[in-house]
Structures are given as structure tokens and as C-alpha cells.
Design a protein around this motif. Structure first.
Motif, PDB file in Angstrom:
ATOM      1  N   LEU A 118      10.847   8.146  17.023  1.00 34.11           N
ATOM      2  CA  LEU A 118      11.289   6.757  16.938  1.00 34.11           C
ATOM      3  C   LEU A 118      10.414   5.836  17.767  1.00 34.11           C
ATOM      4  O   LEU A 118      10.358   4.624  17.513  1.00 34.11           O
ATOM      5  CB  LEU A 118      12.740   6.639  17.407  1.00 34.11           C
ATOM      6  CG  LEU A 118      13.788   7.337  16.539  1.00 34.11           C
ATOM      7  CD1 LEU A 118      15.181   7.156  17.145  1.00 34.11           C
ATOM      8  CD2 LEU A 118      13.755   6.801  15.106  1.00 34.11           C
ATOM      9  N   GLY A 119       9.715   6.378  18.755  1.00 38.43           N
ATOM     10  CA  GLY A 119       8.786   5.579  19.537  1.00 38.43           C
ATOM     11  C   GLY A 119       7.548   5.193  18.762  1.00 38.43           C
ATOM     12  O   GLY A 119       6.794   4.309  19.194  1.00 38.43           O
ATOM     13  N   CYS A 120       7.316   5.852  17.629  1.00 37.76           N
ATOM     14  CA  CYS A 120       6.202   5.473  16.760  1.00 37.76           C
ATOM     15  C   CYS A 120       6.603   4.269  15.903  1.00 37.76           C
ATOM     16  O   CYS A 120       7.781   3.998  15.692  1.00 37.76           O
ATOM     17  CB  CYS A 120       5.800   6.644  15.866  1.00 37.76           C
ATOM     18  SG  CYS A 120       5.099   8.055  16.768  1.00 37.76           S
ATOM     19  N   ASP A 121       5.615   3.569  15.371  1.00 36.54           N
ATOM     20  CA  ASP A 121       5.887   2.372  14.578  1.00 36.54           C
ATOM     21  C   ASP A 121       6.487   2.707  13.222  1.00 36.54           C
ATOM     22  O   ASP A 121       7.313   1.953  12.692  1.00 36.54           O
ATOM     23  CB  ASP A 121       4.594   1.574  14.381  1.00 36.54           C
ATOM     24  CG  ASP A 121       3.960   1.174  15.701  1.00 36.54           C
ATOM     25  OD1 ASP A 121       4.694   0.704  16.593  1.00 36.54           O
ATOM     26  OD2 ASP A 121       2.739   1.355  15.852  1.00 36.54           O
ATOM     27  N   LEU A 122       6.069   3.810  12.641  1.00 39.13           N
ATOM     28  CA  LEU A 122       6.530   4.222  11.316  1.00 39.13           C
ATOM     29  C   LEU A 122       6.850   5.709  11.360  1.00 39.13           C
ATOM     30  O   LEU A 122       6.192   6.475  12.078  1.00 39.13           O
ATOM     31  CB  LEU A 122       5.457   3.947  10.255  1.00 39.13           C
ATOM     32  CG  LEU A 122       4.986   2.485  10.142  1.00 39.13           C
ATOM     33  CD1 LEU A 122       3.723   2.398   9.289  1.00 39.13           C
ATOM     34  CD2 LEU A 122       6.092   1.614   9.565  1.00 39.13           C
ATOM     35  N   VAL A 123       7.862   6.115  10.585  1.00 38.82           N
ATOM     36  CA  VAL A 123       8.281   7.515  10.564  1.00 38.82           C
ATOM     37  C   VAL A 123       8.314   7.987   9.109  1.00 38.82           C
ATOM     38  O   VAL A 123       8.983   7.380   8.265  1.00 38.82           O
ATOM     39  CB  VAL A 123       9.672   7.700  11.196  1.00 38.82           C
ATOM     40  CG1 VAL A 123      10.084   9.173  11.143  1.00 38.82           C
ATOM     41  CG2 VAL A 123       9.692   7.193  12.633  1.00 38.82           C
ATOM     42  N   VAL A 124       7.597   9.069   8.835  1.00 38.15           N
ATOM     43  CA  VAL A 124       7.586   9.679   7.504  1.00 38.15           C
ATOM     44  C   VAL A 124       8.194  11.072   7.630  1.00 38.15           C
ATOM     45  O   VAL A 124       7.763  11.875   8.464  1.00 38.15           O
ATOM     46  CB  VAL A 124       6.168   9.780   6.927  1.00 38.15           C
ATOM     47  CG1 VAL A 124       6.222  10.272   5.484  1.00 38.15           C
ATOM     48  CG2 VAL A 124       5.454   8.432   7.001  1.00 38.15           C
ATOM     49  N   ALA A 125       9.198  11.361   6.816  1.00 37.44           N
ATOM     50  CA  ALA A 125       9.897  12.647   6.876  1.00 37.44           C
ATOM     51  C   ALA A 125       9.939  13.274   5.488  1.00 37.44           C
ATOM     52  O   ALA A 125       9.590  12.638   4.482  1.00 37.44           O
ATOM     53  CB  ALA A 125      11.310  12.457   7.420  1.00 37.44           C
ATOM     54  N   VAL A 184       9.356  11.718   1.799  1.00 38.96           N
ATOM     55  CA  VAL A 184       8.494  12.192   0.717  1.00 38.96           C
ATOM     56  C   VAL A 184       8.605  13.710   0.639  1.00 38.96           C
ATOM     57  O   VAL A 184       8.940  14.371   1.622  1.00 38.96           O
ATOM     58  CB  VAL A 184       7.021  11.775   0.927  1.00 38.96           C
ATOM     59  CG1 VAL A 184       6.903  10.264   0.975  1.00 38.96           C
ATOM     60  CG2 VAL A 184       6.437  12.391   2.194  1.00 38.96           C
ATOM     61  N   GLU A 185       8.340  14.253  -0.510  1.00 39.97           N
ATOM     62  CA  GLU A 185       8.417  15.703  -0.698  1.00 39.97           C
ATOM     63  C   GLU A 185       7.439  16.414   0.232  1.00 39.97           C
ATOM     64  O   GLU A 185       6.362  15.896   0.544  1.00 39.97           O
ATOM     65  CB  GLU A 185       8.114  16.069  -2.147  1.00 39.97           C
ATOM     66  CG  GLU A 185       9.149  15.567  -3.150  1.00 39.97           C
ATOM     67  CD  GLU A 185      10.528  16.159  -2.889  1.00 39.97           C
ATOM     68  OE1 GLU A 185      10.602  17.348  -2.462  1.00 39.97           O
ATOM     69  OE2 GLU A 185      11.536  15.457  -3.120  1.00 39.97           O
ATOM     70  N   ALA A 186       7.828  17.603   0.670  1.00 42.47           N
ATOM     71  CA  ALA A 186       7.027  18.337   1.651  1.00 42.47           C
ATOM     72  C   ALA A 186       5.583  18.520   1.198  1.00 42.47           C
ATOM     73  O   ALA A 186       4.651  18.402   2.000  1.00 42.47           O
ATOM     74  CB  ALA A 186       7.672  19.693   1.935  1.00 42.47           C
ATOM     75  N   GLY A 187       5.393  18.810  -0.094  1.00 41.97           N
ATOM     76  CA  GLY A 187       4.043  19.021  -0.610  1.00 41.97           C
ATOM     77  C   GLY A 187       3.199  17.762  -0.639  1.00 41.97           C
ATOM     78  O   GLY A 187       1.971  17.842  -0.791  1.00 41.97           O
ATOM     79  N   GLY A 191      -0.800  14.263   2.370  1.00 41.55           N
ATOM     80  CA  GLY A 191      -1.566  13.249   1.659  1.00 41.55           C
ATOM     81  C   GLY A 191      -1.018  11.851   1.863  1.00 41.55           C
ATOM     82  O   GLY A 191      -1.781  10.888   2.023  1.00 41.55           O
ATOM     83  N   PHE A 192       0.312  11.734   1.883  1.00 40.29           N
ATOM     84  CA  PHE A 192       0.941  10.432   2.074  1.00 40.29           C
ATOM     85  C   PHE A 192       0.586   9.864   3.444  1.00 40.29           C
ATOM     86  O   PHE A 192       0.193   8.694   3.568  1.00 40.29           O
ATOM     87  CB  PHE A 192       2.458  10.562   1.940  1.00 40.29           C
ATOM     88  CG  PHE A 192       3.203   9.264   2.018  1.00 40.29           C
ATOM     89  CD1 PHE A 192       3.545   8.571   0.862  1.00 40.29           C
ATOM     90  CD2 PHE A 192       3.562   8.717   3.245  1.00 40.29           C
ATOM     91  CE1 PHE A 192       4.236   7.365   0.931  1.00 40.29           C
ATOM     92  CE2 PHE A 192       4.241   7.516   3.334  1.00 40.29           C
ATOM     93  CZ  PHE A 192       4.579   6.838   2.168  1.00 40.29           C
ATOM     94  N   VAL A 193       0.729  10.691   4.481  1.00 42.92           N
ATOM     95  CA  VAL A 193       0.462  10.208   5.837  1.00 42.92           C
ATOM     96  C   VAL A 193      -1.027   9.922   6.044  1.00 42.92           C
ATOM     97  O   VAL A 193      -1.392   8.950   6.711  1.00 42.92           O
ATOM     98  CB  VAL A 193       0.983  11.208   6.881  1.00 42.92           C
ATOM     99  CG1 VAL A 193       0.544  10.816   8.286  1.00 42.92           C
ATOM    100  CG2 VAL A 193       2.505  11.276   6.816  1.00 42.92           C
ATOM    101  N   THR A 194      -1.891  10.748   5.465  1.00 42.58           N
ATOM    102  CA  THR A 194      -3.329  10.489   5.570  1.00 42.58           C
ATOM    103  C   THR A 194      -3.686   9.152   4.970  1.00 42.58           C
ATOM    104  O   THR A 194      -4.418   8.349   5.568  1.00 42.58           O
ATOM    105  CB  THR A 194      -4.130  11.610   4.877  1.00 42.58           C
ATOM    106  OG1 THR A 194      -3.910  12.849   5.559  1.00 42.58           O
ATOM    107  CG2 THR A 194      -5.620  11.301   4.882  1.00 42.58           C
TER     108      THR A 194
END
Length: 270
Positions: A118-125, A184-187, A191-194
Motif C-alpha cells: 500500500l506504500g506503493c503508488d499503484l498495486v497490481v494483484a 490481472v490473471e497470474a499468467g 507483462g502487465f507490470v512491465t
């Protein structure tokens, strides 16, 4: 590299400016012990002073993000307040880091580990990610900034629910509460975060740093204070080479390349 140093992996893509820090204690679900807190402190401090770092990704190895502070060895020697001050310094370094930050969360993120995300600006799970403010189940109160972050993100009532019940919640519920930005889906996670980190790193560094600081600071200020801060920071933006470059790109229908360089001639240039 020693075993302690291997607990935090650092990869800096010089071509894009993206720095990835990976918590690497998979046998402990990346729970953070004393040496790892020190490594995080050093890595975040170094990133804050490196102009070639344009975005930061924080993640965990082995299918977990972070299981919080490692309490497996019991309470260590020394005064607890001294230890907490060291942990708090890490929280502040992350919060005040000028570059955009992204938490890439797979598996569990609990306790201080969730507040690290949560200390990050954006969170992708991913849909499999799980979250808990687990402190109450350890007879502890919130730390790593949770008491400040949670009410701002979800409101006081929901913050109390998460803190007092210490429930484990799923990624979709966390997203509906505003605690996860994307699921986003694990697979597709890597790629999404990159792609996301590359887009952030390609942005105007001075303008993004100031927008981030404005949003963090002005949450507790009056409208008058916020407007004064916006005027000050916008003036700084106009003094960089990025704003004219953005205007030219808009007119030429091209993409601007941002450097964050100071654009006002110095007296030595006259």
C-alpha cells in the motif's frame, strides 16, 4: 553475494529506467527480518539518489509478496522503539520516493507486507492474491504506515474493520475497497507490470514526482494550501525542458522524450 544480501534482489533496466526490487525469502513467504529491513533501507535510499531510476517495481519471489515482519525468532534484543524507528525509516523512504512505484503482488501480502504494498503508488494483484492486516491476531497494532494509509484509502469505518478483525480478504474485494489498482490473471502479471512500469518511466520525471508529492501532501491540507502548492510546482515544471517538449510533441502529433533537465539558462551561460 552473501545469503543475507540474496534476500533482496535488485535489477535495474538501464534502457527503461525501471528498477525492480524482489524480496527473496520464499521459504518464509518473504517475511522481512532485521537484515532484510536494512537491505530495503539501503536499496530505497540508493534509488532515491539515482537519477537513472525512473520507476520502481516492488515484488516477492516464490509465489508470495510478503508475509510481513518475520517473528519466527521471537522478539530480538534492544529497545522495541529503536527497532520500530528503523522500520519506520523504510516506510518513509518508500512513501517519499520521487519516482512512481508499483507493487506486483502474487500470493499473500499481510501485516507490514500489505502496508509495504500500500506504500506503493499503484498495486497490481492476481485473483489468487490474499491480504490481511493481521496484526490483531499477533496481539499487535498496525505499523508500517497502516494507521495512516488505510483511513485515507478506504475511510475510517472500513479501516477499523480491517484492523480490528484482521480478516483475510481476496483481491477483488481489495480492489473494490480501493486497496488494489488492478487485478490481472497470474499468467499476465509480469507483462502487465512491465508495460505499466515502462510507461511510468517514460513520463516526465519532474512533473510526475511533483504530482505524486502534491497528492501525498495535500490530503491533509486546505484547498488554499493545495492551490499554493500546485502553483509552486507548476512553475518548476515550466523551468524544465520537458514542458516545451510536450507542447511541441502535441503540435507535431509526435511522442515527446522526457529527461527532466533544467531548462532555464544559468548566469554562466550568458
Amino acid at each position: 553475494m552473501s545469503d543475507e544480501q540474496a534476500a533482496l534482489l535488485s535489477e535495474h533496466d538501464k534502457a527503461t529506467g525501471v528498477l525492480t526490487l524482489t524480496l527473496n525469502r520464499p521459504a518464509r513467504k518473504n517475511a522481512i527480518d532485521g537484515p532484510l529491513w536494512d537491505l530495503l533501507h539501503g536499496a530505497l535510499s540508493e534509488a532515491g539518489h539515482d537519477p537513472e531510476v525512473r520507476a520502481l517495481v516492488l515484488t516477492g519471489a516464490g509465489g508470495a509478496f510478503c508475509a510481513g515482519a518475520d517473528l519466527s525468532g521471537g522478539v530480538k534484543g534492544g529497545h522495541p522503539l529503536t527497532r520500530m524507528r528503523g522500520i519506520n525509516e523504510v516506510a518513509l523512504l518508500l512513501h517519499e520516493l520521487a519516482v512512481p512505484t508499483v507493487a506486483k503482488v502474487s500470493g499473500v501480502a499481510v501485516g507490514a507486507g500489505w502496508n509495504l504494498a500500500l506504500g506503493c503508488d499503484l498495486v497490481v494483484a492476481t485473483p489468487e492474491s490474499r491480504f490481511s492486516q493481521i496484526f490483531a491476531k499477533r496481539a499487535l497494532s498496525l505499523d508500517f504506515g497502516g494507521s495512516w494509509l488505510l483511513p485515507k484509502l478506504v475511510g475510517l469505518q472500513q479501516a477499523k474493520r480491517l484492523a480490528l478483525l484482521a480478516e483475510m480478504i481476496g483481491a477483488e474485494e481489495a480492489r473494490s475497497l480501493g486497496l488494489v489498482t488492478w487485478v490481472v490473471e497470474a499468467g499476465e502479471l509480469d507483462g502487465f507490470v512491465t508495460d505499466l512500469a515502462n510507461r511510468l518511466a517514460a513520463g516526465p520525471p519532474v512533473a510526475l514526482a511533483q504530482s505524486k508529492a502534491l497528492l501525498n501532501e495535500n490530503a491533509d491540507r486546505t484547498m488554499r494550501d493545495a492551490l499554493a502548492s500546485e502553483a509552486r510546482t507548476q512553475t518548476i515544471n515550466f523551468a524544465t525542458t520537458d514542458t516545451p517538449a510536450a507542447f511541441r510533441a502535441f503540435l507535431d502529433k509526435t511522442e515527446a522524450a522526457y529527461t527532466g533537465e533544467w531548462g532555464v539558462p544559468s548566469t554562466d551561460d550568458k
